[in-house]
Design a protein around this motif. Structure first.
Motif, mmCIF file in Angstrom:
data_model
loop_
_atom_site.group_PDB
_atom_site.id
_atom_site.type_symbol
_atom_site.label_atom_id
_atom_site.label_comp_id
_atom_site.label_asym_id
_atom_site.label_seq_id
_atom_site.Cartn_x
_atom_site.Cartn_y
_atom_site.Cartn_z
ATOM 1 N N SER A 50 0.801 -1.139 0.076
ATOM 2 C CA SER A 50 0.054 -0.097 0.072
ATOM 3 C C SER A 50 0.750 1.232 -0.110
ATOM 4 C CB SER A 50 -1.025 0.208 1.133
ATOM 5 O OG SER A 50 -0.162 0.169 2.353
ATOM 6 N N HIS A 51 0.426 2.305 -0.374
ATOM 7 C CA HIS A 51 1.033 3.657 -0.450
ATOM 8 C C HIS A 51 1.351 4.004 1.114
ATOM 9 C CE1 HIS A 51 -0.597 4.362 -4.725
ATOM 10 N NE2 HIS A 51 0.690 3.919 -4.677
ATOM 11 N N GLN A 52 2.425 4.532 1.093
ATOM 12 C CA GLN A 52 2.722 5.218 2.623
ATOM 13 C C GLN A 52 2.761 6.499 2.592
ATOM 14 O OE1 GLN A 52 3.184 2.449 5.167
ATOM 15 N NE2 GLN A 52 2.543 1.260 3.360
ATOM 16 N N HIS A 75 5.025 -0.767 -5.634
ATOM 17 C CA HIS A 75 3.651 -1.410 -5.459
ATOM 18 C C HIS A 75 3.248 -2.387 -6.315
ATOM 19 C CE1 HIS A 75 -0.448 -0.858 -4.786
ATOM 20 N NE2 HIS A 75 -0.183 -0.176 -3.756
ATOM 21 N N GLN A 76 2.743 -3.211 -5.791
ATOM 22 C CA GLN A 76 1.865 -4.450 -6.318
ATOM 23 C C GLN A 76 1.162 -4.078 -7.394
ATOM 24 O OE1 GLN A 76 -0.109 -6.820 -3.719
ATOM 25 N NE2 GLN A 76 -1.119 -5.199 -2.694
ATOM 26 N N LEU A 77 0.439 -2.751 -7.297
ATOM 27 C CA LEU A 77 -0.337 -2.719 -8.846
ATOM 28 C C LEU A 77 0.382 -2.427 -9.940
ATOM 29 C CD1 LEU A 77 -3.152 -1.606 -9.736
ATOM 30 C CD2 LEU A 77 -2.527 0.705 -8.909
ATOM 31 N N VAL A 78 1.672 -1.845 -9.786
ATOM 32 C CA VAL A 78 2.529 -1.916 -11.094
ATOM 33 C C VAL A 78 3.169 -3.332 -11.411
ATOM 34 C CG1 VAL A 78 4.561 -0.977 -11.807
ATOM 35 C CG2 VAL A 78 3.130 0.580 -10.384
ATOM 36 N N THR A 79 3.377 -4.138 -10.614
ATOM 37 C CA THR A 79 3.988 -5.266 -10.854
ATOM 38 C C THR A 79 3.114 -6.885 -10.936
ATOM 39 O OG1 THR A 79 4.640 -5.562 -8.422
ATOM 40 C CG2 THR A 79 6.351 -4.347 -9.805
ATOM 41 N N HIS A 80 2.571 -6.718 -10.093
ATOM 42 C CA HIS A 80 1.511 -7.879 -9.973
ATOM 43 C C HIS A 80 0.177 -7.860 -10.540
ATOM 44 C CE1 HIS A 80 4.862 -8.983 -7.441
ATOM 45 N NE2 HIS A 80 4.435 -10.200 -7.267
ATOM 46 N N LEU A 81 -0.553 -6.576 -10.393
ATOM 47 C CA LEU A 81 -1.818 -6.570 -10.903
ATOM 48 C C LEU A 81 -2.023 -6.051 -12.316
ATOM 49 C CD1 LEU A 81 -3.636 -5.094 -7.629
ATOM 50 C CD2 LEU A 81 -3.371 -7.344 -8.348
ATOM 51 N N LYS A 82 -1.247 -4.985 -12.464
ATOM 52 C CA LYS A 82 -0.948 -4.474 -13.858
ATOM 53 C C LYS A 82 0.151 -4.996 -14.863
ATOM 54 C CE LYS A 82 -2.452 -0.531 -14.929
ATOM 55 N NZ LYS A 82 -4.031 -0.697 -15.406
ATOM 56 N N LYS A 83 0.933 -5.755 -14.209
ATOM 57 C CA LYS A 83 2.003 -6.479 -14.905
ATOM 58 C C LYS A 83 2.842 -5.760 -15.573
ATOM 59 C CE LYS A 83 0.292 -11.174 -13.845
ATOM 60 N NZ LYS A 83 -0.575 -12.333 -14.478
ATOM 61 N N LEU A 84 3.099 -4.403 -15.342
ATOM 62 C CA LEU A 84 4.096 -3.551 -16.212
ATOM 63 C C LEU A 84 3.256 -3.045 -17.203
ATOM 64 C CD1 LEU A 84 7.338 -5.262 -16.148
ATOM 65 C CD2 LEU A 84 6.353 -4.149 -14.332
ATOM 66 N N LYS A 85 1.912 -3.237 -17.479
ATOM 67 C CA LYS A 85 1.337 -2.796 -18.578
ATOM 68 C C LYS A 85 0.552 -1.270 -18.379
ATOM 69 C CE LYS A 85 -1.919 -4.079 -22.601
ATOM 70 N NZ LYS A 85 -2.562 -5.282 -22.868
ATOM 71 N N ASP A 86 0.598 -0.253 -19.088
ATOM 72 C CA ASP A 86 0.007 1.246 -18.849
ATOM 73 C C ASP A 86 -0.144 1.231 -17.094
ATOM 74 O OD1 ASP A 86 -1.149 0.936 -21.547
ATOM 75 O OD2 ASP A 86 -2.908 -0.487 -20.744
ATOM 76 N N VAL A 87 1.269 1.718 -16.821
ATOM 77 C CA VAL A 87 1.517 1.798 -15.670
ATOM 78 C C VAL A 87 1.999 3.384 -15.131
ATOM 79 C CG1 VAL A 87 1.697 -0.493 -15.115
ATOM 80 C CG2 VAL A 87 3.617 0.917 -15.716
ATOM 81 N N ASN A 93 1.643 8.013 -8.953
ATOM 82 C CA ASN A 93 0.882 7.750 -7.685
ATOM 83 C C ASN A 93 1.974 7.374 -6.568
ATOM 84 O OD1 ASN A 93 -1.543 9.108 -8.765
ATOM 85 N ND2 ASN A 93 -2.518 7.013 -8.984
ATOM 86 N N PHE A 94 2.453 6.401 -7.162
ATOM 87 C CA PHE A 94 3.512 5.622 -6.146
ATOM 88 C C PHE A 94 4.584 6.597 -5.752
ATOM 89 C CE2 PHE A 94 7.690 3.342 -5.655
ATOM 90 C CZ PHE A 94 7.297 2.502 -4.596
ATOM 91 N N PHE A 95 5.069 7.358 -6.620
ATOM 92 C CA PHE A 95 6.129 8.210 -6.357
ATOM 93 C C PHE A 95 5.753 9.339 -5.712
ATOM 94 C CE2 PHE A 95 8.425 5.971 -9.944
ATOM 95 C CZ PHE A 95 9.337 5.222 -8.973
ATOM 96 N N ALA A 96 4.537 9.781 -5.990
ATOM 97 C CA ALA A 96 3.745 11.021 -5.243
ATOM 98 C C ALA A 96 3.362 10.871 -4.047
ATOM 99 C CB ALA A 96 2.756 11.584 -6.140
#
Length: 290
Positions: A50-52, A75-87, A93-96
Motif C-alpha cells: 500500500s502507499h505510505q 507497489h504491487q499494482l504496478v508489478t503484480h496486478l497490471k504486470k507493467l502494462k499501462d502503468v 501515484n506511487f512516487f507522489a
C-alpha cells in the motif's frame, strides 16, 4: 576507488529478532534506530502492499544516521496486478505518495515481478522507459498523480541526488542475453537473487543489487557460504567479475560498483546475524558505529 558496500535486511520488524538481534526489552519504536546504526540499508516492504504517507517516510528517515539508505519496494499494482502494462499513472501515484520524503535516505527502488510474468521485450521496454532516473524526472512523473492517490502529492525532492532502480525476475523466460542488454541500456540493476531458479550474477547498472535468500536449495547459509557471498560483494565493489553462473559473458573490465546487499526471505530469522557476520568479514561497520 572501490564502491561502497551496504548490507542489511528486508524490513526491521520481526518477532524472532527480539530474541537474537535486538537487546532484550528494547521498545519496538526504537528497533529501526537500533538496526540502522548497525546495518547499511533496509528494504521497506510496506510500500509493496500500500502507499505510505510522506509523514511515515520522513519519520523513518529521521530515525536513521547519515549515510544510511532505504530501498523502496515497488507497489504491487504496478508489478503484480497490471504486470507493467499501462502503468504511467500508477507509477506517478506511487512516487507522489511520499517516497521523496526519504530525501538523502532514498537508496533504490526495487521492482519484484511475479513468477507468472514472462519476458515481453516491448512491455518491459515501455516500463523501463517510464522509470525516472534523475530527481527532476522523479518530480515530473510524480506530478502526473491523479485523484486515486487520495493524498496531496508530495513533490519535494530535496536531498535526493540520484534515482536508482533494480528489477527482480522470477520466471526463467527472462534468462536471455537480450534481457540483460535491455537492462544495461536503461542502467537498471538486475537483482542477484541467489536462488536455484535464478543463480545468475550478470551486472546491468552502475550499482549492484543482491537479495541473498539462503544458499540455492537450502534454507540457510553456512559460514562457508557466507564467505562466498562476501567474496561476491568485495569483487563487485572492487571492479572484478565474481565467479559464478552468468547469462552473458562476464565483463572483462567491470567498473567498481556501489553494492546494495540484503539477507532476506527463506533465511529471514538469521538475516541480521548473516549481515553482521559478512560485514565483520569485510571489515565494515554500520553508519552509526565508530
Amino acid at each position: 576507488m572501490a564502491g561502497m558496500i551496504r548490507l542489511g535486511t528486508a524490513g526491521w520488524v520481526f518477532e524472532p529478532w527480539r530474541q537474537s538481534f535486538y537487546p532484550k526489552g528494547l521498545p519496538q519504536k526504537q528497533e529501526l534506530s537500533y538496526a540502522a546504526t548497525r546495518l547499511g540499508n533496509i528494504e521497506i516492504n510496506a510500500t509493496f502492499y500500500s502507499h505510505q504517507k510522506a509523514a511515515s517516510f520522513a519519520n523513518w528517515a529521521g530515525q536513521t544516521p547519515e549515510n544510511f539508505v532505504f530501498t523502496v519496494k515497488g507497489h504491487q499494482l504496478v508489478t503484480h496486478l497490471k504486470k507493467l502494462k499501462d502503468v504511467e499513472i500508477p507509477l506517478a501515484n506511487f512516487f507522489a505518495s511520499g517516497v521523496m520524503a526519504l530525501g538523502s535516505r532514498l537508496g533504490a527502488c526495487c521492482w519484484q515481478l511475479p513468477s507468472n510474468l514472462g519476458y515481453d521485450e516491448a512491455r518491459l521496454e515501455a516500463f523501463l522507459s517510464l522509470l525516472p532516473k534523475t530527481p527532476e524526472a522523479l518530480v515530473a512523473l510524480a506530478s502526473k498523480a491523479d485523484d486515486r492517490l487520495k493524498e496531496t502529492p508530495f513533490l519535494d525532492a530535496t536531498g535526493i541526488s540520484r534515482v536508482r532502480h533494480a528489477i527482480e525476475v522470477r520466471n526463467t523466460a527472462f534468462a536471455t542475453p537480450g534481457f540483460v542488454a535491455q537492462l544495461r541500456r536503461h542502467n537498471v540493476a538486475l537483482v542477484v537473487a541467489d536462488t536455484a531458479d535464478w543463480p545468475y550474477l550478470d551486472q546491468t547498472a552502475d550499482f549492484a543489487y543482491l537479495r541473498l535468500q539462503g544458499a540455492p536449495g537450502k534454507e540457510s547459509y553456512s559460514a562457508e557460504e557466507r564467505d562466498v557471498r562476501a567474496g561476491w560483494l568485495k569483487a563487485l565493489a572492487d571492479g572484478v567479475a565474481p565467479d559464478g553462473p552468468y547469462l552473458t559473458t562476464p565483463e572483462t573490465t567491470p567498473p567498481p560498483r556501489d553494492v546494495h546487499g540484503f539477507f532476506v526471505s527463506t533465511d529471514k530469522e538469521h538475516a541480521p546475524d548473516n549481515a553482521r557476520a559478512v560485514m565483520a568479514t569485510l571489515r565494515l561497520v554500520g553508519p552509526g558505529e565508530s
